[in-house]
Design an enzyme around this catalytic site. Structure first.
Site, PDB file in Angstrom:
ATOM      1  CB  THR A 155      -0.935   0.003   1.222  1.00 16.46           C
ATOM      2  OG1 THR A 155      -1.638  -1.234   1.291  1.00 16.46           O
ATOM      3  CG2 THR A 155      -1.932   1.145   1.126  1.00 16.46           C
TER       4      THR A 155
ATOM      5  CE  LYS B 190       2.403  -6.112   5.822  1.00 18.92           C
ATOM      6  NZ  LYS B 190       2.601  -7.528   5.460  1.00 18.92           N
TER       7      LYS B 190
ATOM      8  CG  ASP C 278      -4.059 -10.123   7.090  1.00 20.83           C
ATOM      9  OD1 ASP C 278      -3.236  -9.849   7.973  1.00 20.83           O
ATOM     10  OD2 ASP C 278      -4.338  -9.358   6.151  1.00 20.83           O
TER      11      ASP C 278
ATOM     12  CE  LYS D  85     -10.757  -3.561  24.582  1.00 19.29           C
ATOM     13  NZ  LYS D  85      -9.838  -4.497  25.261  1.00 19.29           N
TER      14      LYS D  85
ATOM     15  CE1 TYR E  37     -45.381 -12.284   1.187  1.00 15.39           C
ATOM     16  CE2 TYR E  37     -45.313 -10.221  -0.039  1.00 15.39           C
ATOM     17  CZ  TYR E  37     -45.690 -11.554   0.065  1.00 15.39           C
ATOM     18  OH  TYR E  37     -46.384 -12.143  -0.964  1.00 15.39           O
TER      19      TYR E  37
ATOM     20  CG  HIS F 102     -47.675 -23.940  -1.896  1.00 16.23           C
ATOM     21  ND1 HIS F 102     -48.991 -24.361  -1.924  1.00 16.23           N
ATOM     22  CD2 HIS F 102     -47.720 -22.583  -1.945  1.00 16.23           C
ATOM     23  CE1 HIS F 102     -49.794 -23.323  -1.974  1.00 16.23           C
ATOM     24  NE2 HIS F 102     -49.034 -22.228  -1.984  1.00 16.23           N
TER      25      HIS F 102
ATOM     26  CG  ASN G  76     -42.559 -41.029   2.736  1.00 10.77           C
ATOM     27  OD1 ASN G  76     -41.670 -41.866   2.723  1.00 10.77           O
ATOM     28  ND2 ASN G  76     -43.003 -40.489   3.856  1.00 10.77           N
TER      29      ASN G  76
END
Length: 452
Positions: free
Chosen positions: A54, A83, A143, A155, A233, A293, A434
């Site tokens: 980065t 690091k 990581d 935190k 819904y 259904h 069944n």
């Protein structure tokens, strides 16, 4: 008229005041839009700190950035495995600004607090999704420093903003620009919520990968789900519902499916759609599946999609009313005209030929979906929720080809009967227990699902 439903959501007991962002740490594996985000932060006068790849990416485009090595006085070691695991860095993340002893410690150690952290993690899920992934490759994509920074920042969200996804960059930057460089307590609390969910998902993927390598029914089984779609819904109109997708799944019930027309999908729509797509995947010739259904009420193969539809509809036209209809071939104008004669809740096909959509969209309510998913879905486990837990079994992968079957009668089936037998067997495995399926000419004549 809408109904308000109390879902028991509690608000934070204490919302921290706005935080002035002066220093930000950026350390991302997924570098999507990170340059734009960094430029926006720098334009607000925010000091930037970064790590490894980065840092190199930002430095290469002329963004003023300080390396973590300079901050900690410790270079990366063990090939980059270590690091960011350093007291000076984590003290800058975990110090409580309203605790005088914490701030005195920072001053004595010469440590400046970090106000915003942008971190995402090594792509473990993508790595283990590859069929040829090695053990060593999987382990190197776990990581360590990233989750530690995320959890520390989350935190301490009263004093630190933690950003874990590129999708949040614009909103965070927008708030900083509008407020003169401040980020609210509400936003930091929400970002912390997102961060803990992000690391939980990551750990679940790792745990699942380890567990399933030892036994089919491991001692601990973890799943991570993320919301894919809010549904109109639930099973009943008064119930709220959403579709959640298992993290790491190669495909799902709505992957590469585009809604071209109609109302929002409901809980029952998606449930029936899943059943229809699973059954449709059994066939390679033009086929039609009608589900009502959560059970098929008509299934057929034909020389054309129209023929397949006519044969499937003939099985139980009454139950097909208001059902989900799925095709594995494009729908043309002629078939569209025939379909428009009936009430259909959901229609799904790989494509719609010229003029077909004009005919089908005459009805406002019909939900029209286009399915372009080519990836096969082979589940490893079948999971059904029960009170306080789940029933888990191996996915049904029993063979349904002719070579795996044994004739136990004196009269052997003819070639046509063999085709119908195998067709009926494929349908039967998708009907509730069944089940009895009668079939002729690769079309269901009658389907009997298990009843009480």
């Amino acid at each position: 008229m809408s109904e308000t439903v109390d879902v028991g959501v509690t608000q934070p007991e204490f919302v921290a005041p706005p935080l002035k962002v002066r220093r930000a740490l950026l350390s991302v594996s997924d570098k999507t839009e990170i340059i734009e985000f960094a430029r926006g932060l720098a334009a607000l006068g925010i000091e930037l700190i970064s790590t490894g790849g980065t840092y190199r990416e930002l430095d290469a485009v002329g963004i003023d950035v300080t390396s973590v090595e300079e901050l900690t006085g410790q270079p990366e070691i063990l090939g980059g495995r270590v690091k960011t695991l350093h007291p000076r860095l984590h003290a800058a993340l975990l110090a409580k600004r309203d605790d005088t002893s914490h701030m005195a410690t920072l001053e004595a150690e010469g440590i400046e607090p970090i106000d915003l952290v942008c971190v995402n993690l090594y792509p473990f899920e993508r790595a283990v999704a590859k069929l040829d992934v090695t053990e060593a490759e999987a382990l190197e994509n776990i990581d360590i420093g990233g989750p530690t920074m995320i959890r520390a920042s989350a935190k301490n969200h009263r004093h630190v903003a933690i950003v874990v996804t590129p999708e949040s960059y614009d909103a965070v930057l927008g708030e900083l620009e509008l407020s003169g460089g401040e980020i609210s307590g509400d936003t930091r609390h929400w970002l912390a919520n997102e961060a803990f969910a992000y690391t939980a998902r990551y750990d679940a993927a790792i745990s699942r990968w380890f567990a399933t390598r030892y036994e089919a029914s491991p001692g601990h089984l973890t799943f991570s789900m993320e919301k894919f779609l809010d549904l109109s819904y639930g099973e009943n109109p008064h119930q709220r519902a959403a579709l959640y997708i298992e993290v790491g799944s190669r495909s799902h019930v709505l992957s590469k499916v585009a809604k071209q027309h109609g109302r929002s999908l409901s809980f029952n729509n998606v449930l029936d759609l899943d059943s229809a797509r699973k059954l449709l995947n059994e066939f390679t010739e033009p086929a039609c599946v009608i589900v009502k259904h959560n059970n098929p009420c008509g299934v057929a193969e034909g020389s054309t999609p129209l023929e397949a539809y006519e044969k499937a509809l003939a099985c139980d036209p009454l139950s097909a009313y208001g059902g989900v209809i799925a095709f594995n071939e494009p729908i043309d104008r002629v078939l569209a005209e025939r379909l428009s004669e009936n009430f259909i809740e959901v229609l799904i096909a790989p494509a719609y030929m010229e003029g077909a959509m004009d005919i089908l969209t005459r009805k406002e309510a019909i939900r029209i979906l286009e399915d372009t998913e080519q990836r096969a879905y082979v589940p490893d486990l079948d999971v059904k929720r029960v009170r306080g837990g789940a029933l888990v079994q191996e996915a049904d992968r029993s063979r349904d080809d002719r070579d795996s079957m044994q004739v136990v009668t004196n009269a052997a089936p003819s070639e046509q009967q063999w085709r119908d037998l195998i067709f009926a067997w494929k349908v039967c495995r998708h009907v509730r227990s069944n089940a009895i399926v009668f079939a002729k000419d690769r079309a269901t004549v009658g389907i009997g699902a298990g009843q009480m």
